[in-house]
Design a protein around this motif. Structure first.
Motif, PDB file in Angstrom:
ATOM      1  N   LEU A 175       0.882  -1.088   0.131  1.00 48.73           N
ATOM      2  CA  LEU A 175       0.133   0.025  -0.033  1.00 48.73           C
ATOM      3  C   LEU A 175       0.858   1.371   0.021  1.00 48.73           C
ATOM      4  N   ILE A 176       0.562   1.938  -0.979  1.00 49.32           N
ATOM      5  CA  ILE A 176       1.323   3.497  -0.933  1.00 49.32           C
ATOM      6  C   ILE A 176       0.303   4.430  -0.831  1.00 49.32           C
ATOM      7  N   ASP A 201      -9.660   2.479   8.755  1.00 52.58           N
ATOM      8  CA  ASP A 201      -9.258   2.922   7.327  1.00 52.58           C
ATOM      9  C   ASP A 201      -7.988   2.172   6.909  1.00 52.58           C
ATOM     10  N   PHE A 202      -7.626   2.134   5.662  1.00 50.27           N
ATOM     11  CA  PHE A 202      -6.474   1.479   5.450  1.00 50.27           C
ATOM     12  C   PHE A 202      -5.433   1.887   5.930  1.00 50.27           C
ATOM     13  N   ASN A 203      -5.211   1.616   7.510  1.00 41.93           N
ATOM     14  CA  ASN A 203      -3.937   1.936   7.901  1.00 41.93           C
ATOM     15  C   ASN A 203      -3.369   0.609   8.588  1.00 41.93           C
ATOM     16  N   SER A 217      -5.791  -0.889  11.489  1.00 41.24           N
ATOM     17  CA  SER A 217      -7.073  -1.131  11.109  1.00 41.24           C
ATOM     18  C   SER A 217      -6.857  -2.652  10.148  1.00 41.24           C
ATOM     19  N   ILE A 218      -5.905  -2.517   9.481  1.00 39.01           N
ATOM     20  CA  ILE A 218      -5.692  -3.852   8.548  1.00 39.01           C
ATOM     21  C   ILE A 218      -5.493  -4.957   9.234  1.00 39.01           C
ATOM     22  N   LEU A 219      -4.680  -4.725  10.228  1.00 41.25           N
ATOM     23  CA  LEU A 219      -4.261  -5.822  10.932  1.00 41.25           C
ATOM     24  C   LEU A 219      -5.273  -6.533  11.939  1.00 41.25           C
ATOM     25  N   THR A 220      -5.854  -5.636  12.656  1.00 41.19           N
ATOM     26  CA  THR A 220      -7.268  -5.927  13.268  1.00 41.19           C
ATOM     27  C   THR A 220      -8.321  -6.570  12.701  1.00 41.19           C
TER      28      THR A 220
END
Lengths: 91, 431
Positions: B19-20, B53-55, B58-61
């Motif tokens: 992700l960029i 959001d895409f951070n 959040s992604i890990l959770t």
């Protein structure tokens, strides 16, 4: 707004829609065989009256259920439409 | 499920980011090594609202919650005013935002959620963004949804401006993670920013909306600002008009234009455009059937939602879903010509609002156009048109009226024309 002012406004709106191509009288039928306006043009007249009513500080209602129930009478003649226009300006 | 373990193996030894975004980039090991949110109080089968959001966090959770077989409700802060309604509609048990894990008390249950729990499957709840009524809570079997990622597929470097709470956004994130791709989140949705991002990161796929494409066409930035790397532009969520597509194909002959089609209720459906300059498309994919009833497209899909949590099922007894999209069919390809709700009936003559909009868009300096039916006691309905001028120019109202009068049959002629801003949805409605 009195009835004479309303007649003037309605005649002028019809005149614009007909692009000045016909003489408009108070007795002129708006719907029916001898009318110079077809249904599309009559819609245009009513929309023009909406805008003109807005300029005079009131709302010309010709589309609500209440207005629809009296629409036959309202569109009988130029004078009848002018009368309805004047009445609504007083509400 | 063991998603994290699978992803960890797939990304082992890879150091490019997946992700960029405008303020940096994110590699998978940064997500995997991120400090865990304490999920010890979250149980399998809980309905969990994740506000994020895409951070990395959040992604890990999100991934950990899928592994825990919860029924996931992804939300963003943008819809905060609706969160209470969302919690209630989805029967949310736990809310997670940042590090905070909060359990809500309620004593309701729903048979579709109970079925998922009995199967020990993860679930996904998304909210519809329809224009009528309150948003509907769409429940999917997430365990089944995740199976699509088992088969490795090639990835192209893509821009994603879909949101965290949308099936398209989640699908792109998961597809990228499972297939070791890279997705770039642009700074804004302006034509300038998007094209600059495409050039900077050598983007290969640009997903757009027809509105964006029209604005891009009028921006004067194409073809010169379109990088050579860009191979595919996809468009969906609204109808595109043929003149815009033709102009784009002429200016960008090396870019393939592909239409997308789908809705949260049906999951992801595969679509193939007849050709780059055609609005006809084939809707299909594994387990997807289509048919046309009274010119309206109906779809039956094995990846469809289980149902709404707060509304009646929209499927008929045989599982068909009425898309409300009116289509033209040609050799198995469909072209959407309008929505059933957009049929305008003037004195018994029916036509689509989009037909009027299509013609209005051909007039000079018209950037956006919206035709609407208004009821009246004379012709039943008439058309009113709102047009938005292109930046730094003005639409000539008289000229537009004359143009429309020449191009349109009398009954389709707008009886009122306004020059004003035309509202555009802030997010993709469809995947």
């Amino acid at each position: 707004m009195n009835i004479e002012q309303a007649k003037e406004i309605v005649i002028s709106a019809i005149n614009d829609v007909l692009e000045g191509k016909a003489e408009i009288s108070e007795e002129m039928q708006l719907i029916g065989g001898v009318s110079l306006l077809d249904s599309m043009k009559l819609v245009e007249v009513c929309l023009a009256l909406e805008d003109l009513a807005d300029e005079h500080g009131f709302e010309f209602d010709w589309t609500s259920e209440a207005a629809m129930s009296k629409s036959r009478g309202m569109f009988r003649s130029v004078a009848a439409l002018a009368e309805e226009f004047a009445n609504q300006s007083e509400v | 499920m063991d998603i994290l373990e699978k992803l960890y193996k797939r990304w082992s030894g890879i150091d490019y980011p997946f992700l960029i975004h405008s303020s940096g980039s994110l590699r998978f090991d940064e997500v995997a090594n991120k400090q865990n949110v304490d999920l010890s109080e979250v149980n399998s089968g809980d309905v969990v609202a994740l506000i994020g959001d895409f951070n990395p966090q959040s992604i890990l959770t999100l991934l950990k919650l899928i592994d825990k077989n919860v029924i996931l409700v992804p939300l963003t802060v943008d819809t905060r005013t609706q969160h209470e309604y969302f919690f209630e509609s989805a029967l949310v048990d736990v809310v997670i935002e940042g590090d905070e894990v909060k359990r809500l008390n309620h004593c309701q249950n729903h048979e579709l959620i109970d079925e998922l729990r009995a199967k020990e499957h993860a679930g996904l709840v998304l909210f519809s963004t329809g224009t009528t009524g309150r948003p509907r809570a769409i429940l999917h079997d997430l365990t089944m949804f995740m199976q699509r990622f088992e088969t490795p597929r090639p990835t192209l470097k893509t821009i994603n401006f879909l949101l965290f709470d949308h099936i398209g956004g989640l699908n792109t994130l998961l597809h990228t993670l499972f297939n070791k791709g890279t997705v770039v989140a642009p700074k804004s949705r302006s034509v300038e920013d998007i094209l600059a991002t495409c050039a900077e990161h050598e983007i290969e796929v640009l997903p757009t909306t027809p509105t964006f494409l029209r604005m891009m066409l009028m921006s004067g930035l194409i073809p010169d600002s379109v990088p050579k790397s860009l191979r595919i532009i996809t468009y969906g969520t609204e109808r595109l008009d043929q003149p815009t597509l033709d102009a784009l194909c002429e200016l960008l002959p090396n870019v393939e234009f592909r239409q997308t089609f789908g809705m949260s209720e049906l999951g992801i459906v595969r679509v193939k455009s007849e050709s780059s300059n055609s609005l006809f498309m084939k809707v299909g994919g594994e387990g997807v059937e289509t048919r046309v009833v009274d010119n309206v497209l109906e779809i039956r899909s094995q990846t469809r939602m289980l149902g709404y949590l707060n509304a009646e099922s929209p499927f008929d007894d045989e599982g068909w879903y009425n898309t409300k999209d009116i289509v033209e069919e040609r050799d198995g390809f469909y072209k959407v010509t309008g929505r059933t709700s957009e049929v305008i009936n003037v004195g018994g003559l029916k036509f689509m609002a989009s037909e009027v909009e299509r013609v209005a868009l051909q007039c000079e300096n018209v950037e956006l156009a919206k035709a609407e039916a208004k009821s009246n006691p004379i012709t039943g309905q008439h058309v009113e048109l709102t047009v938005q001028s292109a930046t730094n120019s003005e639409v000539d109202k008289v000229g537009l009226k004359t143009f429309l009068a020449v191009q349109l049959p009398k009954h389709m002629m707008p009886k009122r024309i306004r020059i004003a801003a035309v509202s555009v949805g802030h997010r993709f409605k469809r995947a």
